[in-house]
Write a protein that holds these residues in place. Sequence first.
Motif, PDB file in Angstrom:
ATOM      1  N   UNK A  34      -8.548   3.189   1.271  1.00 18.96           N
ATOM      2  CA  UNK A  34      -8.559   3.190  -0.192  1.00 18.96           C
ATOM      3  C   UNK A  34      -7.504   2.249  -0.747  1.00 18.96           C
ATOM      4  N   UNK A  35      -6.337   2.274  -0.136  1.00 26.21           N
ATOM      5  CA  UNK A  35      -5.253   1.409  -0.598  1.00 26.21           C
ATOM      6  C   UNK A  35      -5.632  -0.063  -0.445  1.00 26.21           C
ATOM      7  N   UNK A  36      -6.294  -0.398   0.661  1.00 25.96           N
ATOM      8  CA  UNK A  36      -6.739  -1.784   0.865  1.00 25.96           C
ATOM      9  C   UNK A  36      -7.710  -2.222  -0.232  1.00 25.96           C
ATOM     10  N   UNK A  37      -8.653  -1.369  -0.568  1.00 26.61           N
ATOM     11  CA  UNK A  37      -9.633  -1.709  -1.606  1.00 26.61           C
ATOM     12  C   UNK A  37      -8.974  -1.892  -2.966  1.00 26.61           C
ATOM     13  N   UNK A  38      -8.078  -0.985  -3.313  1.00 30.87           N
ATOM     14  CA  UNK A  38      -7.407  -1.061  -4.610  1.00 30.87           C
ATOM     15  C   UNK A  38      -6.525  -2.305  -4.681  1.00 30.87           C
ATOM     16  N   UNK A  39      -5.809  -2.584  -3.613  1.00 31.32           N
ATOM     17  CA  UNK A  39      -4.930  -3.759  -3.623  1.00 31.32           C
ATOM     18  C   UNK A  39      -5.742  -5.053  -3.683  1.00 31.32           C
ATOM     19  N   UNK A  40      -6.903  -5.027  -3.094  1.00 30.05           N
ATOM     20  CA  UNK A  40      -7.778  -6.198  -3.178  1.00 30.05           C
ATOM     21  C   UNK A  40      -8.194  -6.444  -4.631  1.00 30.05           C
ATOM     22  N   UNK A  41      -8.476  -5.367  -5.353  1.00 30.08           N
ATOM     23  CA  UNK A  41      -8.824  -5.494  -6.770  1.00 30.08           C
ATOM     24  C   UNK A  41      -7.642  -6.021  -7.580  1.00 30.08           C
ATOM     25  N   UNK A  42      -6.447  -5.510  -7.284  1.00 30.32           N
ATOM     26  CA  UNK A  42      -5.278  -5.953  -8.053  1.00 30.32           C
ATOM     27  C   UNK A  42      -4.954  -7.416  -7.785  1.00 30.32           C
TER      28      UNK A  42
END
Length: 125
Positions: free
Chosen positions: A80-88
Motif C-alpha cells: 500500500x505504501x508503494x502505491x501511495x508513494x507512487x501517486x505522490x
Amino acid sequence: IRYHIIDQIINRLSSDRGNSNCYIIVLKKIFSKESLIHNVQIEKIKLSLNYIHLMDSFTAKKYLTTISMLLPHFPSLNDTMMLVLRKTMSSKNLQTRGIGVHGLLELFKTHCLKKNSVNEQQDAE
C-alpha cells in the motif's frame, strides 16, 4: 483501547497542524511493540496513507519514518505504501513530491536493513 488511540492520533495528524511531534512520538512507542498491532489497526494505517498529501511536509515525513518500522512485519502495508508513494511522486505539488521521495528513501532503507539482517543470519549459520 489501543485501536482508538491509534485512530485518534492518525486523525489528528491528518487534520491538525500543531503538536504533531508529540503524536509521532506516541506512535513510535506503540509501533515499537509490533506484536501489539492488529490487522484492524494496519487497515487504518493503510487508509491514512491515502491522506498523506494533506499533512504538512514535516509531519508526513515523520509519519512515513514511523510507519517504516512496521514494514518488515506487515507486507501488505509495504504494498500500500508503494502505491501511495507512487501517486505522490506524480503530483503537481512540489511539497507532495518531496514527501513521496522521502517515503521511497525510507522504503529503500527498510529493505536494505532487512536484506542485511538476513545476510548476517545466513553468515552466522
